[in-house]
Design an enzyme around this catalytic site. Structure first.
Site, PDB file in Angstrom:
ATOM      1  N   HIS A  12      -9.122   3.623  -1.131  1.00  0.00           N
ATOM      2  CA  HIS A  12      -7.681   3.280  -1.105  1.00  0.00           C
ATOM      3  C   HIS A  12      -7.505   2.136  -2.183  1.00  0.00           C
ATOM      4  O   HIS A  12      -7.496   1.045  -2.066  1.00  0.00           O
ATOM      5  CB  HIS A  12      -7.672   2.527   0.397  1.00  0.00           C
ATOM      6  N   CYS A  52       0.934  -1.174  -0.130  1.00  0.00           N
ATOM      7  CA  CYS A  52       0.095   0.115   0.020  1.00  0.00           C
ATOM      8  C   CYS A  52       0.731   1.336   0.173  1.00  0.00           C
ATOM      9  O   CYS A  52       0.283   2.440   0.046  1.00  0.00           O
ATOM     10  CB  CYS A  52      -0.790  -0.047   1.336  1.00  0.00           C
TER      11      CYS A  52
END
Lengths: 390, 390
Positions: free
Chosen positions: A337, A88
């Site tokens: 996200h 991420c």
């Protein structure tokens, strides 16, 4: 090393984009950033693309060349394009590589982009793909996915510091409020503490409204040497620091699971590089993959004392207009996200804030902003400091 | 920009390593390179890791942090570690990022590593994973895998230039001979032109002995600023050029499928940067994922005239002792092709040759060497020139 400036930015809409492909969205972001910069596309010397797992999500690796190709930069111009991955934190690391490429003098006009298309697999498939950011041999194979890992962090934080579920919910409430003012956000609905606490439990004590969603999206920025940035824009934004740090990939190997040492280390290195302290920062985009992660982040970066992140949030000090504006974009929680894009989206948000272009969520008089992007449960952290003044 | 030197190198054994894990082999390479360099591990400022598809091969992304962790560089030292991906050119790009990090002054002692563990999935699974390096939407989804794509290149090269199956076989014969003298090679058995031509057909005109294998392996190098390299080693090897280029990801979009324009472009940029010509190069490691790829490569880089790569090979001019020694390591064909590691292994081979440590396959008096690493069917190419003299 040369100073580096941001001259163009673009986020796509974040959300579930069933009708669009991986390459569609990243080209939209890239072309948009080029248009915003006023630079001609054929001036690009290099591209860096953050992407966590095209292989698992869309069966496509070799993302860098793909994007150069579909941006019209490969056939005749042969612009080098490099994919960077750190789960991420992939976007943040792509930005860092682009900054280093310009700072070194190897390249002048450089794009950093981030992209993830996560909704082309089932939600189980997405969870499984994301679990590849943890330690497969010691965590994933035992069935641990990220909600479970961050739930352990939350439980320990509650145990050690008295942090409450209401305080974690306050993170989500604030970020949804900010996200409601962000045109690109996945979720624009304001929520309440009660709606978080009454939402279904994913991994005790984390409710589904404590978790960031599965998202499609892309973001891009264009960088130039600071000396020439004014040729392209009236409002260049300068990179004052770039810093990155690693930690153990498995949570159980950490010194203390409520502190992300990689965030602490990257934050310290960034403040040293910029010759600044937390008091100099007007706004920060932190990596709130779960609400507890934002509480840890503001502590690890020095905006809150250890253990006081929850209280600080509950008291409104991290809201727009508070002591330090945290996640004005809506953060990962409300803005969404798309894992490889998030680190670049954070840079876009801070740039728009420092330019004074953030609309209803504008932080008055913002001069200096920070981004904080985390991979996995904290094995990678990357921090940038951006400023209006060189 | 600062000059950069290689101060340590290490290849693991290449082959089918059923008894070892992904992290085992890359740590062996990393620790080996550090030992070879004489530098203390805690001096490392950064790591770059080339890996094509940990996600598809071993369900593990976030490779950079994983490796920093298992090398003992994460828990206390928090050394930043970045994974770089460009399909089979991942290793070459990781090396390039490491060179730029040192050249820029951002970092001093930096490791570049490459790794792939390909035998933990079935051979069908491996082919499918590798196909993610091509254009999934226009090639992979139609069933095209790499043997088929390179078979089309071979057919067109035969049609346009009269290249023969015997000439392609001569590439394999030479590379197996070289590999038989390389302790790390996957295949150490010499072969003949007949054995290539009588081996089973994979994608006409490519026999299985025209194809590089599925391989596990890792490789690592340690870099330092040239000014301090002699503190660590008596034989620093200097980086004279690093160049990278992109092309369309799908073969059918190319100007001419027998020329990899990315190789041509990266080669030209490298020669310009080093102020050299092909005549200055004593040995070159080229990307022979298929025998036809080596023929194209020596043409694209300027070692053979267009269309004469096959004849040149057949006449022995690319053997050790010939006009230009090509793939002294055995190349991808005989040494093996762990896709993320190959670009680093090429650098290790050239370094060992320039140090005079290549044993039976040593090129006498080698002063300057080149590496050429390709992603997919040529959408990414990266070229480095290394030399004994600064």
């Amino acid at each position: 090393m040369r100073d580096v400036a941001i001259i163009g930015v673009k986020n796509t809409k974040f959300g579930e984009m069933w009708e669009r492909s991986f390459r569609d969205i990243v080209v939209e972001a890239g072309v948009g950033a080029i248009e915003d910069s006023g630079v001609s596309g054929d001036r690009l010397d290099g591209m860096y693309v953050g992407n966590m797992s095209g292989g698992q999500f869309v069966e496509q690796e070799h993302i860098g060349a793909l994007i150069a190709d579909y941006s019209g930069l490969a056939l005749d111009l042969h612009v080098p394009s490099t994919r960077v991955e750190a789960a991420c934190a992939s976007g943040g690391l792509a930005f860092r590589q682009a900054v280093m490429a310009v700072a070194s003098g190897h390249e002048d006009i450089v794009m950093a982009a981030g992209v993830e298309k996560m909704t082309d697999v089932s939600s189980t498939g997405a969870s499984s793909a994301l679990a590849a950011a943890a330690d497969r041999e010691w965590e994933g194979i035992m069935g641990a996915t990220f909600p479970g890992l961050y739930a352990m962090v939350a439980r320990m934080h509650m145990h050690q510091y008295g942090t409450t579920s209401e305080q974690m919910a306050a993170v989500a409430v604030k970020n949804h409020k900010n996200g409601s003012m962000n045109p690109i956000a996945q979720y624009k609905n304001p929520i309440t503490v009660d709606s978080v606490l009454n939402s279904i439990m994913v991994a005790d004590p984390l409710h589904i409204f404590d978790c960031s969603p599965i998202t499609d999206g892309a973001a891009a920025v264009v960088l130039a040497p600071a000396d020439v940035a004014h040729e392209y824009t009236d409002t260049p934004i300068y990179i004052k620091a770039t810093a990155q740090a690693s930690d153990t990939i498995a949570l159980h190997d950490r010194r203390d699971i409520t502190t992300l040492d990689a965030s602490v280390s990257a934050g310290k290195r960034a403040f040293e590089m910029a010759k600044m302290t937390p008091a100099d920062i007007d706004l920060v985009e932190v990596h709130d993959c779960f609400t507890i992660a934002e509480i840890c982040a503001i502590e690890d970066l020095g905006f809150a004392k250890k253990g006081e992140g929850g209280t600080m949030t509950e008291e409104g000090e991290t809201a727009i207009g508070g002591k330090i504006a945290v996640n004005t974009s809506g953060g990962l929680k409300s803005c969404g996200h798309p894992v490889g894009a998030t680190g670049i989206k954070q840079v876009v948000e801070v740039t728009q804030q420092l330019r004074g272009e953030a609309g209803g969520r504008q932080v008055d008089g913002a001069e200096v902003g920070m981004t904080h992007n985390v991979g996995g449960s904290g094995a990678t952290a990357v921090v940038h400091i951006l400023a209006r003044e060189r």
